[in-house]
Every structure is written in C-alpha cells, then in structure tokens.
Design an enzyme around this catalytic site. Structure first.
Site, PDB file in Angstrom:
ATOM      1  N   TYR A 126     -20.118  87.631  65.818  1.00 42.55           N
ATOM      2  CA  TYR A 126     -19.958  88.995  66.320  1.00 42.55           C
ATOM      3  C   TYR A 126     -18.683  89.650  65.800  1.00 42.55           C
ATOM      4  CZ  TYR A 126     -23.817  88.610  69.578  1.00 42.55           C
ATOM      5  OH  TYR A 126     -25.058  88.481  70.140  1.00 42.55           O
ATOM      6  N   LYS A 173     -23.560  73.369  67.843  1.00 45.30           N
ATOM      7  CA  LYS A 173     -24.340  72.791  66.746  1.00 45.30           C
ATOM      8  C   LYS A 173     -23.341  72.114  65.808  1.00 45.30           C
ATOM      9  CE  LYS A 173     -28.449  72.517  64.652  1.00 45.30           C
ATOM     10  NZ  LYS A 173     -29.700  72.002  65.207  1.00 45.30           N
ATOM     11  N   ASP A 206     -30.179  73.270  70.275  1.00 42.37           N
ATOM     12  CA  ASP A 206     -31.650  73.209  70.276  1.00 42.37           C
ATOM     13  C   ASP A 206     -32.148  72.286  71.392  1.00 42.37           C
ATOM     14  OD1 ASP A 206     -30.344  71.328  68.742  1.00 42.37           O
ATOM     15  OD2 ASP A 206     -31.872  71.186  67.196  1.00 42.37           O
ATOM     16  N   ASP A 230     -25.459  84.613  73.821  1.00 45.92           N
ATOM     17  CA  ASP A 230     -26.350  85.778  73.906  1.00 45.92           C
ATOM     18  C   ASP A 230     -27.797  85.310  74.040  1.00 45.92           C
ATOM     19  OD1 ASP A 230     -27.090  88.532  73.609  1.00 45.92           O
ATOM     20  OD2 ASP A 230     -27.694  88.074  71.561  1.00 45.92           O
TER      21      ASP A 230
END
Ligand code: ATP
Length: 334
Positions: A126, A173, A206, A230
């Site tokens: 962002y 991740k 995930d 988000d």
C-alpha cells in the site's frame, strides 16, 4: 458539566451518506455529548477544491483527534490515490483494528466466532510505489520495516492484555518472501518475548485462510501486514454474516478514524437498502475510545433488541430499509 466531544464527520460516497444519516440518528438518541463537524473528501472535494484530500480536512481531524467516516470511493486503475489509504498514512494511523464476532439473531455459517484482526496500516504494497520498468513490465514495491512491524506487534499484544485476550497469531508468507515477511515475523517473535502472559504463534497466510473457513472459533487475535489484513478482514466478515456487520478503527498516537470494513457498495447506493450496522458498531468503538462506555453499551443493546425483533436489512435476510432499521434502534434508546 460533561465535556462535548467534537467529531469530524465524513459521510463518504455510495451508501456512505445513507448509513451516516442512520448512525447519526442513533447517536442522537443516546444523548451522548457529541457534536459533529462535517468534512468532504474524495471525488466531491476534487471537484470543488481540486484536491481529493484537502489539507484543511487533515487539520480538522488533527484538531478534533477523532473522526467518524463513511466509505470513500477510489477510482480503479486510474485517477487519484485512495483517500482512505492517504488519510491513514498522513495521520500516522498505524493500527487497523477490526473485531469480528457473531451478532445475536444474525444467521451465519458459524457460531462462536470472536476474533480480532489487527492490520498494519502504513506500509507493505500500500506504499503506492509502482513504476513501469519497461513497457509491459511493472514493479510494485512491498515495503516492510522493522520499526512499523515492531510497533504493530506491540499494539496487538497490548490490546490482548487490555482486553483479556489469550493469543496473538501472526499471519505471513515468510516461506516465500523470506526477507520482507521474514522481517515482519522476526519482529513479532521478538516483541512476543516481552509478553509471556499472552500466547504467540504464527501461520502461513494460505493455511490460515483454510483454517479460518473451517474452524474460525480457533482464532483469537490475528496480526497481519496491510494487504493480507485487507483480504482476511473481508473473509472474516463473511464468517459472521457479511460486510454490512464488521466495524473498524484506525488508530495512531495523534488521532483515530472509525469506519466500517466495507466499501461504497455502489450496487445498492441510494436505494435505502444498506445495512448501517458496520458503521454503527464503528461508532460504538468510537464511544468506547471517548470513554463513553454506557452510551456504547446502550447502542449495542438497542441493536441486539432490534435484530431480535426480526427488524433487519436485506443483506442479512430482512426486509427493513436503512431508515426504518435506524428508527427502530433509535426508539429503543429514547
Ligand atoms: P469499493 O470499491 O468502495 O470497495 P465494492 O463494491 O468493491 O466498493 P464493497 O462496497 O465492500 O466493495 O461491497 C462489496 C459487496 O458487499 C457489494 O455487493 C455490496 O452491496 C455489499 N455490501 C457492502 N457493504 C454493505 C452494507 N453496509 N450493507 C449491505 N451490503 C453491503
């Protein structure tokens, strides 16, 4: 005499004006000592003043320290940068807090969901740093810093302590983004050592998503970078009945903006169909922030009693319009 709190009010776009009106109606019925100062941002401000986020709006929020905000539209793929994001960055609102829990009388796939999404609000993808390397190739920069990662981890653990939560789970991740998400995770682990009373664990994003849609009850506080935060917020909203229900707070040392997780919902704007609950619960977070817990409790009780009476907006299976729903809540407060 009780102090009157002046709040900057941004009604926003799409369903923003309708849900803002509904929330103001309910807040008025509480007779809480609040007064509102309106500010305009986004497309309307760009048209009127040539700037979607005028400096005077930032000054007003800095002065009042608290804003209540409806969703503001962002042009997709072109046009001005997201005002929602710029506000958070310009005011240093580094922590985005989104409590997700089942509401009474709202049907959803799961019961007993009571989790809190803590999202880092100032960096990651962002940062808006994108450029064309050569025609046909673009690069978006994912910025992760030790300072921001440490600050948000501390916020999550402090929140856990203050709100009698048991566990903070960092979501990342780091198996693929070893440097950026690796740094975020290292900062989390270092901060966790100072909070031996709070459990700390982590999950790959995930796997965390699968677990969220199978066993959401097993999560307590989720700590995420900006983009994962988000996406996972909307997923979590789906677990308890949809985007119309989940509130949010953007918090920093100098100011706080309270706003729903959802966007402008242009598909239902202007039709008296929008659910004001998410913005109303954001206002409840605001009342608690202003140390008006009695007013906050009363709004929550009136909302629960309205839902229990079967008065609901269409997104959660009812037939009430936005205005009728707000009136029903207001009646229970006066
Ligand atoms: P934006 O670009 O501003 O994020 P969007 O339409 O992409 O807008 P949302 O506004 O979050 O994303 O809406 C996603 C879906 O959820 C839409 O179908 C919308 O009608 C529904 N929705 C969102 N908020 C509400 C609400 N408060 N009440 C009822 N439905 C809602």
């Amino acid at each position: 005499m009780t102090k009157t709190h002046t709040i900057t009010l941004i009604r926003g776009d799409g369903i923003g004006p309708e849900i803002s009106e509904a929330v103001l109606h309910v807040l008025e019925a509480t007779r809480a000592p609040l007064s509102f100062e309106e500010a305009v941002v986004g497309r309307a401000a760009e048209k009127a003043e040539g700037e979607p986020l005028p400096e005077k709006v930032l000054d007003a929020i800095r002065r009042n320290r608290v804003a209540l905000k409806g969703p503001v539209g962002t042009p997709i793929g072109k046009g001005f940068a997201s005002v929602n994001v710029r506000l958070r960055q310009a005011l240093g609102l580094y922590a985005n807090l989104r409590p997700v829990r089942n509401l009474p009388s709202i049907e959803s796939r799961f019961r007993n969901v009571d989790l809190v999404v803590v999202r880092e609000n100032t960096e990651d993808l962002y940062s808006g740093l994108e450029h064309v390397v050569v025609p046909g190739v673009v690069e978006s920069l994912k910025i992760i810093t030790e300072a921001a990662s440490t600050r948000i981890a501390r916020y999550a653990f402090d929140y856990a302590r203050q709100n009698r939560r048991r566990r903070v789970t960092a979501i990342h991740k780091a198996n693929i983004m070893k440097l950026s998400d690796g740094l975020f995770l290292d900062c989390f682990r270092r901060v966790a050592e100072a909070y031996p009373d709070i459990q700390a664990d982590d999950r790959i994003v995930d796997a965390a998503c699968m677990r969220l849609v199978m066993n959401p009850e097993s999560f307590d506080i989720l700590l995420l970078e900006n983009l994962y935060g988000d996406i996972v917020s909307d997923l979590a909203a789906g677990l308890v009945g949809g985007l119309g229900l989940v509130p949010g707070a953007n918090l920093g040392p100098e100011a706080a903006i309270f706003e729903a997780v959802h966007g402008t919902a242009p598909d239902i704007a202007g039709q008296d169909k929008a659910n004001p609950t998410a913005m109303l619960l954001s206002a409840v977070l605001m009342l608690r922030h202003l140390e008006l817990p009695l007013a906050a409790d009363r709004v929550e009780a009136a909302l629960a009693s309205t839902l229990a009476a079967g008065i609901k907006t269409p997104d959660v299976g009812g037939t009430a319009g936005t205005r009728a729903f707000a009136r029903a809540i207001g009646e229970r407060l006066s």
